[in-house]
Structures are given as structure tokens and as C-alpha cells.
Write an enzyme that holds these catalytic residues in place. Sequence first.
Site, mmCIF file in Angstrom:
data_model
loop_
_atom_site.group_PDB
_atom_site.id
_atom_site.type_symbol
_atom_site.label_atom_id
_atom_site.label_comp_id
_atom_site.label_asym_id
_atom_site.label_seq_id
_atom_site.Cartn_x
_atom_site.Cartn_y
_atom_site.Cartn_z
ATOM 1 N N HIS D 42 34.748 -84.904 -49.794
ATOM 2 C CA HIS D 42 35.505 -84.991 -49.092
ATOM 3 C C HIS D 42 34.589 -85.478 -47.795
ATOM 4 C CE1 HIS D 42 38.385 -84.076 -46.100
ATOM 5 N NE2 HIS D 42 37.672 -83.268 -45.374
ATOM 6 N N HIS D 88 45.488 -84.870 -43.836
ATOM 7 C CA HIS D 88 45.520 -83.604 -43.985
ATOM 8 C C HIS D 88 46.668 -83.423 -45.406
ATOM 9 C CE1 HIS D 88 44.343 -80.214 -42.165
ATOM 10 N NE2 HIS D 88 43.229 -80.997 -41.703
HETATM 11 N N1 LIG Z 1 37.958 -95.056 -46.197
HETATM 12 C C1 LIG Z 1 37.268 -95.192 -44.900
HETATM 13 N N2 LIG Z 1 37.060 -96.795 -44.732
HETATM 14 C C2 LIG Z 1 36.012 -97.114 -43.671
HETATM 15 N N3 LIG Z 1 35.000 -96.216 -43.155
HETATM 16 C C3 LIG Z 1 35.289 -94.700 -43.568
HETATM 17 C C4 LIG Z 1 36.557 -94.544 -45.026
HETATM 18 N N4 LIG Z 1 36.489 -93.169 -44.942
HETATM 19 C C5 LIG Z 1 35.198 -92.544 -43.541
HETATM 20 N N5 LIG Z 1 35.058 -93.742 -43.688
HETATM 21 C C6 LIG Z 1 34.014 -93.292 -42.544
HETATM 22 O O1 LIG Z 1 32.674 -93.259 -43.410
HETATM 23 C C7 LIG Z 1 32.737 -91.625 -41.770
HETATM 24 C C8 LIG Z 1 32.293 -90.293 -42.368
HETATM 25 O O2 LIG Z 1 33.538 -90.504 -42.465
HETATM 26 P P1 LIG Z 1 34.181 -88.514 -42.404
HETATM 27 O O3 LIG Z 1 33.118 -88.212 -43.074
HETATM 28 O O4 LIG Z 1 35.591 -88.884 -41.950
HETATM 29 O O5 LIG Z 1 34.203 -88.514 -40.775
HETATM 30 P P2 LIG Z 1 35.033 -86.694 -39.638
HETATM 31 O O6 LIG Z 1 34.494 -86.101 -40.542
HETATM 32 O O7 LIG Z 1 34.411 -87.375 -38.119
HETATM 33 O O8 LIG Z 1 36.550 -87.148 -39.868
HETATM 34 C C9 LIG Z 1 33.747 -92.149 -40.506
HETATM 35 O O9 LIG Z 1 32.594 -93.056 -39.826
HETATM 36 C C10 LIG Z 1 34.493 -92.841 -41.247
HETATM 37 O O10 LIG Z 1 35.091 -93.456 -40.110
#
Ligand SMILES: Nc1ncnc2c1ncn2[C@@H]1O[C@H](COP(=O)(O)OP(=O)(O)O)[C@@H](O)[C@H]1O
Lengths: 82, 82, 234, 737
Positions: D42, D88
Site C-alpha cells: 500500500h 478504500h
Molecule cells: N496506479 C498508479 N498510477 C500512477 N501513479 C500512481 C499510481 N499509484 C500511485 N501513484 C502515485 O504514487 C504516488 C504515491 O501514491 P500514494 O502513496 O497513494 O499517495 P498518497 O499516500 O498521498 O495517497 C502518488 O503521486 C500517486 O499518484
Amino acid sequence: MLKAIVTVMLKKGIFDPQGRAVQNGLESVGFENIKGVRVGKQLEIDLAMDDLESANDLVHKMCDKMLANPVVESYSFVIKEV
Amino acid sequence: MLKAIVTVMLKKGIFDPQGRAVQNGLESVGFENIKGVRVGKQLEIDLAMDDLESANDLVHKMCDKMLANPVVESYSFVIKEV
Amino acid sequence: MNWGVLLFPGSNCAEDCFHVIDKVLGKPVTYLWHKDTDLGDVDAIIIPGGFSYGDHLRPGAIAHLSPAMSAVKEFAEKGGLVIGICNGFQILTEARMLPGSLLQNRGLKFLCQDQTLKVDNIETPFTSEYKTDDVLVFPIAHNEGNYYAKPETIAEMEQNGQVLFRYCNPEGEISDVTNPNGSINNIAGIINRTGNVVGMMPHPERSSDNVLGLSDGKGVFISMLKYLEANKQN
Amino acid sequence: MAEKLWIKAGLTDSEYELLTKHMEREPNTVELALYAQMWSEHCGYTHTRPLFKHFLTTGPRIVQGPGENAGIVDIDDDEVLTFKLESHNHPSAIAPFQGAATGVGGIVRDILAMGAYPIASLNSLHFGYPGDAGHTRWLISEVVHGIGEYGNCLGVPTVGGELRFADAYKGNPLVNAMCVGYMKKSEIKKAIATGVGNSLMIVGNLTGRDGMGGASFASKDLDEENEEDRGAIQVGDPFMEKLLIEACLEVFEEDYVVGVQDMGAAGILSSSVETASKAGNGVEIDVALVPKREEAMRPEEVMISESQERMLLIVRKGMEDKVNKIFHKWDLHAVVIGHVTDDGIYRVLENGKTVGEVPVWSLMDAPTYVLEGKEPAHLEQTRRFMNDDVAVPEDLNQVLLQLLGAPDICSKEWVYRQYDHRVQMNTVVKPGSDAAILRIKDRDKAVGVTMDSNGRYCYLNPKRGAQSVVYESARNQVVSGAEPIAITDGLNFGNPENPEVYYQLEQSIIGLSEACRALDTPVIGGNASLYNQTPEFGAIYPTPIIGMVGLVKSLSHVTTMDFKNTGDFILVIGETKEELGASEYLDQIHGLITGDVPELDLDLEQKTQQFILDIIRQGLVQSAHDISDGGMAIAIAESCITSELGAEVSFDLNLRPDALLFGESQTRFMLSASGESADKIIEIAAKQGIEAANIGRVTAHKRLSINNLEKNLINITIEDCAQAFNTGFDKMMKTDA
Ligand SMILES: Nc1ncnc2c1ncn2[C@@H]1O[C@H](COP(=O)(O)OP(=O)(O)O)[C@@H](O)[C@H]1O
Ligand SMILES: [Mg+2]
């Protein structure tokens, strides 16, 4: 320390749609013998005080001022030592 | 006729934003000595039955099945003759 | 003409009301803060919709006790125009500035839809722009819009012309079927006895900007404006 | 450590070995907890990160690609939009009201952390068919209620989304929420902890034990064993979030804050690690300073708690009181919990005493896994489907009605009536058309927002299915008058350690990337939710969800799907082929989830979409609708139902009637236009080599009639169509509300 347990219910005579919905829900899953359901609120208020009488007074004031709306609701409470 | 009075509260440890807002509200209008407020539901269920024991059983079932979500809520009840 | 939009923590239609007064009416407007007791020199007050204090306990239950509300009461007692929209209506009933109370919708769900209404009394500072036969479209968006008051109170209000708006269908028919939330007598908005404080569940401001395809609500604000202007001149 | 505590924490032996190498010693329990959270799927994207290399992430309108809380696109006039989606799923399966509500809250904070005002919320929901299962109905109403209550209270309009059904989601529903924010270019904030000595301030709710280990919880299957994790339920407080929005935006107006990060998965820990790592700095945080709701919390509990409605601000040294003053105005406080340091170390203190310290970079350096995929066994069989395997039904009117009332197609008004979709007064096109359209105040322009997916397509052809979803999103934008700009993607899949699931994941990402390249709509952010499966019902359909934002360059371009005038001509753009595979029709009418996904031609798609946009901008089009789920007949019926007008159309196509009516050939649109404009449209199409046919007219008598080769296929009243369409959902939910 005292704990006031306040119950606020819609006044008798005012339709309680939530109670009706709960009753319907219970009946739809097979519960029987339900003549009526009413839904209200219960508030548990912890009070940093020891004197029952002044607590009683205080909770009355809270209810009148904020916790219940006398136009549509009635309230009751008990105060316990904890 | 019996009346079950069921109280459903958020489990201890689970955040109760409503209780917090009520506490702040009470404090903002000048009430003091409030250590904490939790808000839950009270349900009054009229039952067309006389046997306390089977009513007890029934209400337990209702709570488990529908009235409370065991993941977040706990319940308790009393049954009175009316 | 100065307008004031009263801001509570959790108000979320304040900007919308501000926008309409500022951009659609082109009149001066300011925000009023719930902790203040000085309302400045406003001529009309809008209590906007939203979820003041998260609607915790009951909608309006905490907000109506704020310092600003005592000032609003004084303002109204001196004849000032006050309109409460949605949560603002709920606050006004909690403050007893309007009779009755708003209970949960009988369908137990939040209802957001474009709703047809009829004006019941066009002889008020809030409705002079309308005709009695008009079928108006105002959006509604509420969970507790089910107007209730004791039968005696309702009878009195009906007799005094205190019912301003009623829910109807697009043909203008007023019946239980055209009642979205269970309000007694399809009541959507009311006015106080002295005719200067209004509460309504539908949102006239959301029906005031042509770009959004709805414009019937503008009449409420224009009526108020005309009334204020007429009275200022005297 | 004698007992393999790391296994319990969710780390593998090799991960444990790696972290001891990074640390040059064994971790204590606090440090172990830090790694377990940050290296979970995650937070660490352990299985998906290597696949992100396929994405196109830059373009002329892209101000910020992936890597921040949300991506940013330029919409001219020095204005930008920021948007992202988030899943979620697991919380919503267990406590659907709170799970869905906190999902909305979380994504709104991502948008807020960019410095933007949230202007729209959307959601994509997937459930099993309720059938007689009261449980699924309960899930649906609670999820919808949770989303509604949170957004309504915040005053952010919920303007769109989707609600789809398949048995594959029975044990593991999907709840993905998207938020779009607006700001001036100069207002952009970053999640970065610069400036040694600057303060880390926590704002918002108190910290409790809620959502303990949510990040690693989301990285496991939903099975009996995690029932215990149910302590992990977070409760949403939209009122607090509303205050946070107001207070944060007020603070951002001054130059007090160098960085902002919302607290999502793994709370204080991940937000502070990410900001420190970006600046190449270290941080130290004293858990004793964190305002808490519960007593006797252990340091690691404080660090990873997922209590909702909290944000981390990196505040310039000396400005702390000023920040606090603004929060105080909103009845909140901002509390200093630590500082930015220069040593690159992530240091946790308790009352000044160090209880854990590890290199910041090592927490961000979650090991990644590139696995070997294997084509799912079912494809071998489903690919073999031939149209001849099913017979043409006798009563096509009946089929049309049944499809109009089918769960995926029927009106979702029951849902969006519970969402305030008008607050903020920007909603020009409300839910119920193709894209929702929001005007930008004081400007002659608007934005289109959509969320789309098609699990069945992706199950039957992960790569082409994913492409189709991107295209469908874009079609929804162009028919509304919007030029697609960029997407955010939600990757919802089963357990990637299963080679068949890994194949679906990889192929979907490749398909998605190709489509984005072809349309020039870069991926500017997203979310991955893996491990969506249960022992009882298996893995979900591979479900990439696309959130798209488009720009409407003038309000006069805004177009909706309802017919406008009697007498207008109805045009079909694009070629209808004999394609039944993967269709809603096969699924609903024949009970078959089989066949291949309809063909796609990337060039043709791009060209056709541009054409649609061009003719809309030229003012030639009265109504426009894409032809998707349920095919041509459904598209026409929908335009009739929403306008309460009739249509009389006829074709000369040598096709099976069911393929003509209900097949889902791609790259097709249905328009209406006045006589003169219709001719022009056909002329322009011919010049560009795009198929366009005038198939009939909009009529005043409220019937829908469809003929092919002079034979009548459909003849039905609009009232019957509307009845089926409008009652489908209630029938499924068994409510009459
Ligand atoms: N499936 C995906 N495609 C493109 N970018 C992603 C994807 N999953 C995550 N990211 C990018 O990786 C970064 C970290 O994501 P995440 O940990 O979910 O952020 P947050 O904790 O703020 O929700 C973010 O900039 C997100 O947009
Ligand atoms: Mg974030």
C-alpha cells in the site's frame, strides 16, 4: 466523577420515520410481535463533579438549552456515580 | 406487553466525532466540568409478548442481526413490563 | 444596500450566497463571523446552508447559541430582513425566530433534486417578484427538511399567510405525492408574524445564476433588494 | 530476534535481511514497525512500481505528474486543476459507511495538500449482484450513504462516478473515490520538508488507535484471519475536515508553510518520511508531543495510527505561532511534533529519548517485485466464443427493456439523489449525462470529470479491456464538449503473487498506457489496491478504474446526451460490426461472460474523437452520446428517455439484429443535429475518412422505432423504456423509495 445518561426522544404523537423504518427492517427479516419502534438519542456525559444535586441542575440546563428541542423532543436523564 | 429499551453506542476506543462536537458546543456556551461526551442511539421497541426470557432472546437476536454493527458498535438493553 | 452572509464553522453555501449578491445582483456583501456580536451596517442578513457544527446533535442546535445569533435576533426585532436557507432555516427554528422544527425527511435519505415550488404569499419583502400561479424550480439538498409544527401553530400560520412556499409537481399540483420530504401541508418555506424573517429549505441562490440553467430563485433576492431600496428612500 | 516478529509484521525473511543490512543492525520493535508499514504494498507499491515505467507522465498541460499527493494540469489563464483517486476497498467491506466516508475524506485531503480547493468528488463502486443477499444491499446503501454524508457535509459536490455489478465483487466490493481541486498556479504546494530547523506541525484531529496498521491490512487478502484487524476501523469526521480545509487554505495564503502532506495510510510516519526524503533531509519526531485521544499509546502506534482528518505542515522556523493563530480561529490547533534535521535520519523520540532511528532513504526504498505472469486459463476458452453460439432472441423489444433495467445500465438516480451535486454552484451538467461539467467561475470555460471502468472487459482481455476503458472515458469527455487532458488510475486487482493476477495487472497497465499515449492523456497519479480477493469468492475482475479530467474551452461547447428538438436528424458516427463478445447483452440476456472485447483501432479512435470535438465546437451538434454498454439501441433509448422525445431510425446493415442493436463495437457515437448541420457533419466526416450515417429523426410522438433492411426490430413507447430504466435500480434493491 459523575456520569449523566441523557435520553432524548421525539415527543409522542410526532411521526418517527426512523422508528418505522427499523420496524419494517426487523419485520422484513422475520422478527415478529413488534408493535412499534421509536428511535432517539442517548448521550453519556462525564462530569468532573461530585455533588448529585448540582449535577442534576446542570444537566437540566444543558438539556433545556441545547441537548433537546422542546418543540419536538422530550428528554429524561439519570446521573450515576462512577 | 413488554418494552425493550436498547442502547447502541460506538465501542470504546472508537472515535466519536459527534460526542466531541457536543462537548465543544456545551463548553462554548459556558458549561463547565465536562470531561467527555459520547452520543449513541436509544431504541424503544414495543413487543407483543409477555415472557421476559424469550423477549430477552429475541432482542439479543435483533441487535446482533440489525440494530448494531458489531464492528463499531456495542449494545445493551433492558426489558420492562408495560 | 449592504448584505451580510453569516458564517458558521461548517457553513458551506456561504460562498454561493455571496456570489449571487456580489456577481448576480452586483451589490455590496460581506461575511459575518459567528463569534462577532457586531454585525456592522448590513441591511439584510442571509444565513446560508450547510452543516453548521457538522449538524451534530440536531441541525442548528449548536449554531443558534452563537454570539452572532443574538445580534441577528436584535437586528430582526428592529425590522431587519433575515433569510435562512436550508441549514439557515434550521438555525432560525432552533433559535425560535421561526415557529416549528425540521425533522428528518420521511424517506430517511438525503435528497438532492431540482424541486418545483409554488409561492403562497406574494405580498412579502421576499416574494414580491413572483406571481401566485408561477411554478418555480429551486434545487433542494437536505436530510432534515420535513417541516413540523403543532396543528394549532400550523392553523395560525396558514391563516396569517405565513406559508411562503409549498412543494408541488411540475403541473403546480400540491399533494402528498408532490411532497418530497413529508413536510406538513407541503411547506417549503415560511415567514414570521412580522414579515421580515424567512426560512426555506429550497436554495434560491442555486437557482440564480443563468449559467447553471436555473434562474427562478433570483426573484427572492430581487424582491428583498426592491423592498430595501423602497424603504431606504422613505 | 528469537521469534520471527517480522513475519507477524508482514515482512518476508528476505525483506528482513535487507533492512538489517540497511540499518547495519537488528531493528527494535519501533523500527520494525516503520519498515513493515513503509514496505507494504500500500505504501511502497512493491508490485506495481516497476510497472509504472510504461506510463506517459508528461505533456504540455502537465504541471505535476505522479510523485506528489496529486497530479496537476494546466487549464489556461494561470489556473490549474489537481486530481487523484484512491481506493478504500477493504475498510468498506467491513464497515461500509465509515469505510466509504473516510475514503472520501482521504482523497479530499490529498487535494487539499496540493494547496487546492476541492471542487468535485466522484466515486466508482463495484458490488456483487444483490440477488437475495440482504448483505450486499446493506453494503450498497451504507457505502452510498457514507460517501454522501461526508461530501455533503464538506460542501464538495459529488458529481459523478459509476456503480457496476458482477459476481466477482461479491466478497470484495470496490470503493474508489476521486477528488478534483482548483487553484491558481501560484498557489501550488508540495509535500516537501525543506529547511533544517523548520517545524513539523500536526493539525486536525487527535491521534488514537484507529486504523492501526491499515496500510499493511490493505496489503493482505480479506480472510477470516484479518477479522481481528477489524479494530482498524476509522471513523470519519467531515465537520473537522471542513474546518481543516478552511484553516489550511487560510494558512497557505501566507508564506508560513514550506511543505504540506496529508496523513493517509501509515499516518505520521509515511507523511513525514515522504516529505523528508524529497528534500534529502532527516526529521525527528517526538511522539510525546502528538496530541492523543487515547492513553498509553506505544511510540509505533502513534507513528502509524490512521486517525482521520489530520495533516502535516512543514512550517518555517519562527512562524509556528502565526500558523497556530489561524487554526485557533477555526477552533483547531497546530502542534509542533518535531523538526527537519540535516542528517538524513528518521528519528523517533519519546519525551526527548530516542526510541528508533533509521535512514530516511531506506524507508522509501521498499523492495520491488517483478513477477512472471501467466495468461489466465479462462481466456483460452472465452476467446473461442462465436456469435453463432447464441441465437437471436425473438422479442427484441423485451431484450431492450431488460437491458435498460439491468444493474449496470439502469438509472442511478437513487444514488446521486443522495449526493449534493449542486453545492458550490458550478455544476453545469449534473449526474446522469456522460461527463459531469463544472464551470470555472468568471471564465468562459468549464471542466469535464468522469470515472469509468469495465471489469468484464478486462477479465476477458486485460490489455484491450484497459484500453477500452481509457477510450470510453475520453468519449464521455468529448461528447460533453471537453478535450481530455489527463487521467488518474486506480489499479484494483487480486493477489499479484498469483501469476494469473500478475498477468492481468501487467497487461492492463500496458493497455492503459498505450491508450493514454494514443490520446495524449498522460497519467498524473493514481492508486493501487491489490489483494482484492476472498477465499470464498476468489479474486475480483481485474479492474483498472480511470478518472479523467477534460477542458471545455467555452461554455457554448457544453453538450448533453438528451435530444433537443423534434425533427432533428440522428447520426451514428463509426462502424457497427458484428461483435457480441464481452457485451452486456451476452451477460444479461444469455448469462454468458465470454467472447473477446470488441476491436479497437488506436488511430481511428484518436481521429474520431477529435472529429466529434471539432463539430461540437463548430456548433453543429444538438446532442451527443457515446455508444457503450448495451450498444446502439441503449444509446438511442437513453437520449429519448432523458429528453422525453421519440426517435424513428432505420439502418441498411447486413448484421444480426442483436449485434446491430446491442453489440458494443467501439469508437461509435450518436449525435443529433438540425438538417443543415447533419449534412455538414456527414460531409466533414467523409473528408476525414470517418464513417457517418444519418439514420433517422427525433420525433414528437413518444415512440422508439428501429428498422433494419426495411424490417422492424424495435417498436416501443418511450414511457415503457423510461419505466424500465428508472425502476431497474429499485427492483434490484427491492425498495420502492
Ligand atoms: N496506479 C498508479 N498510477 C500512477 N501513479 C500512481 C499510481 N499509484 C500511485 N501513484 C502515485 O504514487 C504516488 C504515491 O501514491 P500514494 O502513496 O497513494 O499517495 P498518497 O499516500 O498521498 O495517497 C502518488 O503521486 C500517486 O499518484
Ligand atoms: Mg497523499
